[in-house]
Design an enzyme around this catalytic site. Structure first.
Site, PDB file in Angstrom:
ATOM      1  N   SER A 128       0.827  -1.215   0.000  1.00 43.36           N
ATOM      2  CA  SER A 128       0.000   0.000   0.000  1.00 43.36           C
ATOM      3  C   SER A 128       0.860   1.264   0.000  1.00 43.36           C
ATOM      4  O   SER A 128       0.784   2.068  -0.920  1.00 43.36           O
ATOM      5  CB  SER A 128      -0.924   0.034   1.223  1.00 43.36           C
ATOM      6  OG  SER A 128      -1.535  -1.212   1.426  1.00 43.36           O
TER       7      SER A 128
ATOM      8  N   LYS B 109      -4.939  -4.196   0.736  1.00 43.98           N
ATOM      9  CA  LYS B 109      -5.706  -3.881  -0.475  1.00 43.98           C
ATOM     10  C   LYS B 109      -6.809  -2.866  -0.158  1.00 43.98           C
ATOM     11  O   LYS B 109      -7.117  -2.003  -0.992  1.00 43.98           O
ATOM     12  CB  LYS B 109      -6.287  -5.153  -1.092  1.00 43.98           C
ATOM     13  CG  LYS B 109      -5.239  -6.080  -1.710  1.00 43.98           C
ATOM     14  CD  LYS B 109      -4.358  -5.357  -2.724  1.00 43.98           C
ATOM     15  CE  LYS B 109      -3.531  -6.312  -3.575  1.00 43.98           C
ATOM     16  NZ  LYS B 109      -2.528  -5.607  -4.406  1.00 43.98           N
TER      17      LYS B 109
HETATM   18  P1  NAD Z   1       3.810 -11.031  -9.783  1.00 44.08           P
HETATM   19  O1  NAD Z   1       4.619 -11.978  -9.001  1.00 44.08           O
HETATM   20  O2  NAD Z   1       3.929 -11.057 -11.269  1.00 44.08           O
HETATM   21  O3  NAD Z   1       4.063  -9.520  -9.349  1.00 44.08           O
HETATM   22  C1  NAD Z   1       4.424  -9.104  -8.059  1.00 44.08           C
HETATM   23  C2  NAD Z   1       5.746  -8.387  -8.215  1.00 44.08           C
HETATM   24  O4  NAD Z   1       6.044  -7.636  -7.041  1.00 44.08           O
HETATM   25  C3  NAD Z   1       6.923  -9.327  -8.435  1.00 44.08           C
HETATM   26  O5  NAD Z   1       7.562  -8.998  -9.649  1.00 44.08           O
HETATM   27  C4  NAD Z   1       7.833  -9.024  -7.241  1.00 44.08           C
HETATM   28  O6  NAD Z   1       9.191  -9.134  -7.586  1.00 44.08           O
HETATM   29  C5  NAD Z   1       7.440  -7.606  -6.939  1.00 44.08           C
HETATM   30  N1  NAD Z   1       7.794  -7.107  -5.599  1.00 44.08           N
HETATM   31  C6  NAD Z   1       7.560  -7.677  -4.393  1.00 44.08           C
HETATM   32  N2  NAD Z   1       8.035  -6.899  -3.407  1.00 44.08           N
HETATM   33  C7  NAD Z   1       8.588  -5.806  -4.003  1.00 44.08           C
HETATM   34  C8  NAD Z   1       9.257  -4.646  -3.521  1.00 44.08           C
HETATM   35  N3  NAD Z   1       9.469  -4.454  -2.217  1.00 44.08           N
HETATM   36  N4  NAD Z   1       9.701  -3.734  -4.423  1.00 44.08           N
HETATM   37  C9  NAD Z   1       9.506  -3.911  -5.747  1.00 44.08           C
HETATM   38  N5  NAD Z   1       8.877  -4.988  -6.258  1.00 44.08           N
HETATM   39  C10 NAD Z   1       8.436  -5.927  -5.394  1.00 44.08           C
HETATM   40  O7  NAD Z   1       2.301 -11.298  -9.329  1.00 44.08           O
HETATM   41  P2  NAD Z   1       0.904 -10.632  -9.715  1.00 44.08           P
HETATM   42  O8  NAD Z   1      -0.100 -11.554  -9.109  1.00 44.08           O
HETATM   43  O9  NAD Z   1       0.819 -10.323 -11.148  1.00 44.08           O
HETATM   44  O10 NAD Z   1       0.895  -9.292  -8.857  1.00 44.08           O
HETATM   45  C11 NAD Z   1       0.782  -7.993  -9.402  1.00 44.08           C
HETATM   46  C12 NAD Z   1      -0.322  -7.227  -8.692  1.00 44.08           C
HETATM   47  O11 NAD Z   1      -1.576  -7.831  -9.015  1.00 44.08           O
HETATM   48  C13 NAD Z   1      -0.233  -7.249  -7.166  1.00 44.08           C
HETATM   49  O12 NAD Z   1      -0.616  -5.997  -6.652  1.00 44.08           O
HETATM   50  C14 NAD Z   1      -1.261  -8.299  -6.802  1.00 44.08           C
HETATM   51  O13 NAD Z   1      -1.743  -8.142  -5.489  1.00 44.08           O
HETATM   52  C15 NAD Z   1      -2.320  -7.987  -7.831  1.00 44.08           C
HETATM   53  N6  NAD Z   1      -3.368  -9.016  -8.007  1.00 44.08           N
HETATM   54  C16 NAD Z   1      -3.044 -10.294  -8.316  1.00 44.08           C
HETATM   55  C17 NAD Z   1      -4.041 -11.251  -8.471  1.00 44.08           C
HETATM   56  C18 NAD Z   1      -3.697 -12.675  -8.838  1.00 44.08           C
HETATM   57  O14 NAD Z   1      -4.559 -13.560  -8.722  1.00 44.08           O
HETATM   58  N7  NAD Z   1      -2.494 -12.955  -9.302  1.00 44.08           N
HETATM   59  C19 NAD Z   1      -5.396 -10.888  -8.309  1.00 44.08           C
HETATM   60  C20 NAD Z   1      -5.701  -9.557  -7.999  1.00 44.08           C
HETATM   61  C21 NAD Z   1      -4.676  -8.630  -7.842  1.00 44.08           C
END
Ligand code: NAD
Length: 286
Positions: A147, A190
């Protein structure tokens, strides 16, 4: 003139960040990404060795170009914030200028300005623990990485965002409905992100004419989601219960981000847009 996008949270070709980069590239944007420092080496090596070439293919047959990959750790705002153990950690020592402030300065130095800012990152060290078993430290870490990282990114990038620019984050319905298994304070994080979307839309809109929206995405088998441990169940649940009974593709979220970043969405700000096959609208499972 083409737009320039900075997408924070791309470290492989499976997540929403990658898909958003592709949709923005397909729409003609120049792509810069911010990659978490511990994941940087493997991402850059894989990119260089062509491991992602198949997933780089755009609708017109060309390959998405990533103009530059910036190291980033979004839990640190400036060098003074970085503790000694991280500074000397060998996964961090090889990179430099990866705090949020320094990343924004580097982008400013290299390109001058951006038009689109995407926050596609989250982290909750205790995500597998129920909220009642979450420690204060774990809860605050989830809020910091998932956040405040967005507040900080927008704060530092806003001065280099062109008027008419657009900022997008990714959220999940666990903020407003009970999703057992999405623990560790991630549901709280979130909820904060969604509330901040509204306040930041006001502040960034008044000050810089920049729009701020968030996409509430359905389940995707990303690296982060696999770490939570219940992703296959959530995908099956959605296919069984959503109005549209199909698996959600990352591209559908990418295309929504491209729309929100475009002039087609010029009056949309402070909004939460569901891209989830309509699952959010259901009141019961059927
Ligand atoms: P993802 O693993 O592709 O992306 C998450 C990324 O965050 C990774 O690349 C990781 O290296 C990076 N990260 C973690 N800590 C970090 C930090 N301190 N500084 C910089 N980068 C950092 O996974 P995703 O699921 O595509 O996630 C992307 C967004 O989508 C997130 O906000 C996630 O909550 C949201 N989301 C995902 C889903 C799902 O089902 N996958 C559903 C709804 C929302």
């Amino acid at each position: 003139k083409g737009k320039r996008a900075f997408i924070a949270g791309v470290a492989d070709d499976n997540g929403y960040g990658w898909a958003i980069a592709k949709s923005l590239a397909a729409a003609g944007a120049e792509i810069l990404v911010g990659t978490w420092v511990p994941a940087l080496k493997i991402f850059e090596t894989s990119l260089r060795r062509g491991k992602f070439d198949e997933s780089r293919v755009l609708p017109d047959g060309s390959l998405m170009e990533i103009t530059k990959v910036y190291p980033l750790d979004a839990v640190f705002d400036n060098p003074e914030d970085v503790p000694e153990d991280i500074k000397t950690n060998k996964r961090y020592a090889g990179s430099s200028n990866w705090t949020v402030q320094e990343a924004a300065e580097s982008v400013k130095h290299d390109f001058g300005s951006i038009d689109i800012l995407v926050h596609s990152l989250a982290n909750g060290p205790e995500v597998t623990k129920p909220l009642l078993e979450t420690s204060r430290k774990g809860y605050l870490a989830a809020i910091s990485a998932s956040s405040y990282s967005y507040v900080s990114l927008l704060k530092h990038f806003l001065p280099i965002m062109n008027p008419g620019g657009s900022s997008i984050s990714l959220t999940y319905i666990a903020s407003e409905r009970i999703i057992p298994g999405y623990g560790g304070g991630m549901s709280s994080a979130k909820a904060a992100l969604e509330s901040d979307t509204r306040v930041l839309a006001f502040e960034a809109g008044r000050k810089h004419k920049v729009r701020v929206n968030t996409i509430s995405a359905g389940p995707l088998r990303s690296r982060a989601a696999k770490a939570i441990g219940f992703i296959d169940m959530m995908i099956d649940y959605s296919i069984a219960n959503a109005p549209l009974q199909k698996e959600l593709s990352a591209e559908e979220v990418g295309n929504t981000a491209a729309f929100l970043a475009s002039p087609l969405a010029s009056a949309i700000t402070g909004a939460l847009v569901y891209v989830d096959n309509g699952l959010n609208a259901m009141g019961v499972g059927v």
